[in-house]
Enzyme design. Structure first.
Site, PDB file in Angstrom:
ATOM      1  N   SER A   1       0.863  -1.198   0.002  1.00 23.58           N
ATOM      2  CA  SER A   1       0.137   0.067  -0.297  1.00 23.58           C
ATOM      3  C   SER A   1       0.814   1.353  -0.176  1.00 23.58           C
ATOM      4  CB  SER A   1      -1.398   0.103   1.348  1.00 23.58           C
ATOM      5  OG  SER A   1      -0.106  -0.545   2.267  1.00 23.58           O
TER       6      SER A   1
ATOM      7  N   ASN B   1      -4.211   6.717  -2.045  1.00 19.64           N
ATOM      8  CA  ASN B   1      -3.909   7.709  -0.966  1.00 19.64           C
ATOM      9  C   ASN B   1      -3.373   8.723  -1.208  1.00 19.64           C
ATOM     10  OD1 ASN B   1      -4.958   5.192   0.301  1.00 19.64           O
ATOM     11  ND2 ASN B   1      -2.829   4.433   0.430  1.00 19.64           N
TER      12      ASN B   1
ATOM     13  N   HIS C   1      -3.107  -3.631  -6.008  1.00 18.46           N
ATOM     14  CA  HIS C   1      -3.226  -2.974  -4.768  1.00 18.46           C
ATOM     15  C   HIS C   1      -4.830  -3.068  -4.263  1.00 18.46           C
ATOM     16  CE1 HIS C   1      -3.363   0.735  -2.501  1.00 18.46           C
ATOM     17  NE2 HIS C   1      -3.503  -0.051  -1.526  1.00 18.46           N
TER      18      HIS C   1
ATOM     19  N   GLU D   1      -6.319  -1.271  -7.672  1.00 17.75           N
ATOM     20  CA  GLU D   1      -5.229  -0.426  -8.082  1.00 17.75           C
ATOM     21  C   GLU D   1      -4.367  -1.128  -8.982  1.00 17.75           C
ATOM     22  OE1 GLU D   1      -5.000   3.983  -6.632  1.00 17.75           O
ATOM     23  OE2 GLU D   1      -3.727   2.171  -5.186  1.00 17.75           O
TER      24      GLU D   1
HETATM   25  N1  LIG Z   1      -4.761  -3.908   5.862  1.00 15.32           N
HETATM   26  C1  LIG Z   1      -4.636  -3.252   5.161  1.00 15.32           C
HETATM   27  O1  LIG Z   1      -6.059  -2.386   5.142  1.00 15.32           O
HETATM   28  C2  LIG Z   1      -4.342  -2.794   3.907  1.00 15.32           C
HETATM   29  C3  LIG Z   1      -4.689  -2.061   2.926  1.00 15.32           C
HETATM   30  C4  LIG Z   1      -3.947  -2.542   1.450  1.00 15.32           C
HETATM   31  C5  LIG Z   1      -3.336  -2.812   1.380  1.00 15.32           C
HETATM   32  N2  LIG Z   1      -2.661  -3.359   2.567  1.00 15.32           N
HETATM   33  C6  LIG Z   1      -0.662  -4.108   2.127  1.00 15.32           C
HETATM   34  O2  LIG Z   1      -1.095  -5.821   2.324  1.00 15.32           O
HETATM   35  C7  LIG Z   1       0.287  -6.495   3.107  1.00 15.32           C
HETATM   36  C8  LIG Z   1      -0.312  -7.502   3.858  1.00 15.32           C
HETATM   37  O3  LIG Z   1      -1.566  -6.833   4.850  1.00 15.32           O
HETATM   38  P1  LIG Z   1      -1.877  -7.210   5.669  1.00 15.32           P
HETATM   39  O4  LIG Z   1      -3.243  -6.767   6.919  1.00 15.32           O
HETATM   40  O5  LIG Z   1      -2.972  -8.310   5.241  1.00 15.32           O
HETATM   41  O6  LIG Z   1      -1.313  -7.816   6.903  1.00 15.32           O
HETATM   42  P2  LIG Z   1      -1.685  -9.194   7.984  1.00 15.32           P
HETATM   43  O7  LIG Z   1      -0.595  -8.597   8.855  1.00 15.32           O
HETATM   44  O8  LIG Z   1      -3.563  -9.269   8.281  1.00 15.32           O
HETATM   45  O9  LIG Z   1      -1.224 -10.456   6.759  1.00 15.32           O
HETATM   46  C9  LIG Z   1       0.340 -10.755   6.918  1.00 15.32           C
HETATM   47  C10 LIG Z   1       0.316 -12.371   6.974  1.00 15.32           C
HETATM   48  O10 LIG Z   1       1.424 -12.493   6.046  1.00 15.32           O
HETATM   49  C11 LIG Z   1       2.568 -13.448   6.518  1.00 15.32           C
HETATM   50  N3  LIG Z   1       3.726 -13.377   6.905  1.00 15.32           N
HETATM   51  C12 LIG Z   1       4.886 -12.634   6.606  1.00 15.32           C
HETATM   52  N4  LIG Z   1       5.488 -12.668   6.237  1.00 15.32           N
HETATM   53  C13 LIG Z   1       5.605 -13.555   5.160  1.00 15.32           C
HETATM   54  C14 LIG Z   1       6.698 -14.783   4.521  1.00 15.32           C
HETATM   55  N5  LIG Z   1       7.325 -14.103   4.292  1.00 15.32           N
HETATM   56  N6  LIG Z   1       5.973 -15.474   2.773  1.00 15.32           N
HETATM   57  C15 LIG Z   1       4.489 -16.077   3.553  1.00 15.32           C
HETATM   58  N7  LIG Z   1       3.541 -14.894   4.489  1.00 15.32           N
HETATM   59  C16 LIG Z   1       4.274 -13.786   5.549  1.00 15.32           C
HETATM   60  C17 LIG Z   1       1.707 -13.066   7.780  1.00 15.32           C
HETATM   61  O11 LIG Z   1       1.846 -14.436   9.200  1.00 15.32           O
HETATM   62  C18 LIG Z   1       0.366 -12.688   8.366  1.00 15.32           C
HETATM   63  O12 LIG Z   1      -0.804 -13.682   8.436  1.00 15.32           O
HETATM   64  C19 LIG Z   1       0.511  -5.366   3.466  1.00 15.32           C
HETATM   65  O13 LIG Z   1       1.913  -4.805   2.672  1.00 15.32           O
HETATM   66  C20 LIG Z   1      -0.115  -4.133   3.872  1.00 15.32           C
HETATM   67  O14 LIG Z   1       0.214  -3.062   3.262  1.00 15.32           O
HETATM   68  C21 LIG Z   1      -2.612  -3.450   3.615  1.00 15.32           C
END
Ligand SMILES: NC(=O)c1ccc[n+]([C@@H]2O[C@H](COP(=O)([O-])OP(=O)(O)OC[C@H]3O[C@@H](n4cnc5c(N)ncnc54)[C@H](O)[C@@H]3O)[C@@H](O)[C@H]2O)c1
Length: 510
Positions: A124, A195, A145, A157
């Site tokens: 993000s 964003n 995204h 996106e």
């Molecule tokens: N949460 C949001 O609102 C949102 C919105 C858009 C984008 N994002 C992006 O999406 C991505 C994930 O965010 P999230 O909120 O789902 O996070 P989260 O913490 O809920 O999930 C991340 C997951 O990745 C796993 N993980 C970590 N390292 C790993 C690896 N090397 N290999 C495999 N799995 C691994 C973790 O165990 C965890 O389950 C980030 O880049 C975040 O910036 C988040």
């Protein structure tokens, strides 16, 4: 052979947290074989059960057939190791937001998957170009995204990094559609599209508070009632949490080499440091009881009728709007080009403060009050006195504008009231994006409507208000503050001067 959307059958999702499980769900319901992996043992299985729970509720509510449910669940395969990604045509990475971790995931994936497998990141805030920089084949890496919660947020996106091959972005657009999303295409830039645009709403509102022009609650009411935003900027920041909004603002500001349009607000920084973050801490811009904001009441308007009301003809449309309103409420209006000795003088400036309008029109500043007329006056009116306006004249203006029982918000003198300033800032950011060629006008308009619930696309909103007026608001603010954050984008300036829609693309040789 290059992979294109038509040859993509198997989608891998790495990271099964909040985003990964949502992406897996829409991939499976879109008919893709979906292989889901998480580094934490058991999380991929939990994610599958979570998706099953959500979809079975859809079946119970009649929104999904049992057959569609069975098919979607049959498409989801939790995996024990990253090696399971080997047959994928596309892998979407949704691991934690850390450049080194993401680069390592892509490096591991490149060693496993076919040469033509497309790799995408759900980052993000990180640069897609930087994530791809160390890859063996950076041309197959793009941003994809999604927004949270994925199944409910239709926007995705598609982000082209500097070295991303055109067919990769095109395929992701098509895959996004098959996943039931509305994709937009954007060149890699801080904050991508949504964003970046979203900063205009929150930061400009916060700067208005920094300048002590209006309270957070009044700004929320104005943006909801005059422009039609579903949530005011401060309600929104309370929901998201300042610990998320403020660092994201700082990051975008830094990544744009301190572009003044994205300059963070001191008030937001201090509240973040104080831990007054919003709903999650029980107090933010609002107090919360049982996770609901505690209502903040508005003061009643005084009953102080003016001896006489005169409305300035300087802005013909603004005058017409106030005349219509007061006539409907049965308030008598003085005729004549100049006000009588005792009249309350109402001005309707575009981008100017009340003081400048009173002085430019040679009106008595002690009897002058400015009225916002550029946006809907149906549910609320916004007025601002000059610092010389007498309390009696201000009270009379409050009564006059609220004579039909609608609320009247009084703010301190400033160029562009609240709504004019905030909308002009959002439109200007969108014009700067259009000028940079990072996204098409249609996509710039679509993205914030879908992801941020904006009442209209910002370029359409700018057209509705009038490009010339948006330009005047910014130019006036720029002159008044001497601050480059208000400098109008050239995209806006040219279209305003030529009388064209803000969605008009540049003319180029065909
Ligand atoms: N949460 C949001 O609102 C949102 C919105 C858009 C984008 N994002 C992006 O999406 C991505 C994930 O965010 P999230 O909120 O789902 O996070 P989260 O913490 O809920 O999930 C991340 C997951 O990745 C796993 N993980 C970590 N390292 C790993 C690896 N090397 N290999 C495999 N799995 C691994 C973790 O165990 C965890 O389950 C980030 O880049 C975040 O910036 C988040």
């Amino acid at each position: 052979m290059t992979t294109d959307a038509t040859t993509i059958r198997t989608v891998g999702v790495v990271g099964a947290g909040s985003m990964g499980r949502g992406i897996a769900q829409v991939a499976a319901t879109g008919g893709y074989r979906t292989i889901l992996f998480d580094a934490k043992p058991g999380v991929a299985e939990q994610a599958r059960d979570f998706i099953s729970g959500l979809l079975s509720r859809s079946v119970e509510k009649g929104r999904m057939t049992q057959a569609a449910f069975d098919s979607a669940m049959a498409h989801i395969e939790p995996a024990q190791t990253l090696e399971a990604m080997q047959p994928c045509d596309l892998v979407v990475e949704a691991v934690i937001e850390n450049l080194d971790v993401k680069r390592a995931v892509f490096s591991d994936l490149e060693a496993l998957v076919r040469e033509d497998c497309i790799l995408a990141s759900n980052t993000s805030s990180l640069s897609v170009t930087a994530i791809a920089a160390q890859a063996c084949r950076p041309e197959r890496i793009a941003g994809f995204h999604f927004f949270n919660p994925v199944p409910l947020m239709r926007l995705v996106e598609v982000i082209d990094g500097i070295r991303t091959a055109a067919h990769v972005g095109e395929s992701l657009m098509e895959v996004g559609r098959r996943m039931g999303r509305e994709p937009v295409r954007v060149k890699d830039a801080p904050g991508f599209l949504v964003n970046q645009i979203g900063r205009g709403y929150t930061i400009e509102s916060a700067h208005i508070v920094d300048e002590n022009i209006a309270s957070t609650h009044d700004i929320d009411r104005v943006m909801r009632d005059l422009v039609g935003f579903r949530m005011g900027p401060f309600e929104l920041m309370d929901l998201t949490g300042l610990d998320v909004t403020h660092p994201a603002t700082e990051l975008i500001h830094q990544q744009f080499f301190f572009e003044p349009r994205f300059r963070p607000s001191l008030m937001m920084a201090q509240r973040t440091a104080a831990g007054v973050l919003g709903r999650k801490t029980g107090t933010g811009f609002y107090a919360y009881a049982d996770d609901k904001p505690v209502a903040v009441s508005e003061p009643d308007a005084p009953v102080v009728k003016p001896a006489s009301v005169w409305i300035s003809p300087a802005e013909a449309e603004g005058r017409r709007a106030v005349v219509r309103l007061l006539e409907q409420a049965g308030v008598e209006i003085e005729g004549g080009d100049r006000p009588s000795e005792r009249a309350l003088c109402l001005v309707t400036p575009v981008g100017e403060d009340a003081t400048s309008a009173a002085l430019a029109q040679q009106l008595d500043p002690s009897r002058t009050v400015a009225v916002e007329t550029l946006f809907s006056m149906e549910k609320r009116r916004v007025i601002m006195p000059t610092p010389a306006t007498t309390p009696e004249m201000l009270a009379a203006a409050r009564w006059t504008l609220g004579a039909d029982g609608q609320p009247v918000t009084v703010i301190r003198d400033c160029p562009g009231f609240i709504a004019q300033r905030v909308v002009a800032m959002i439109v200007n950011i969108c014009c700067a994006i259009a000028q940079s060629g990072a996204a098409s006008p249609a996509d710039i308009d679509k993205a914030p409507k879908l992801a941020l619930n904006y009442p209209a696309g910002p370029l359409s909103l700018g057209d509705e208000v009038g490009a010339d007026k948006i330009y005047r608001i910014l130019k006036n603010a720029y002159d008044a503050y001497g601050d480059p954050r208000y400098r109008p984008s050239l995209w806006l300036l040219r279209r305003a001067k030529l009388g064209l829609s803000l969605k008009t693309p540049e003319t180029m040789p065909s």
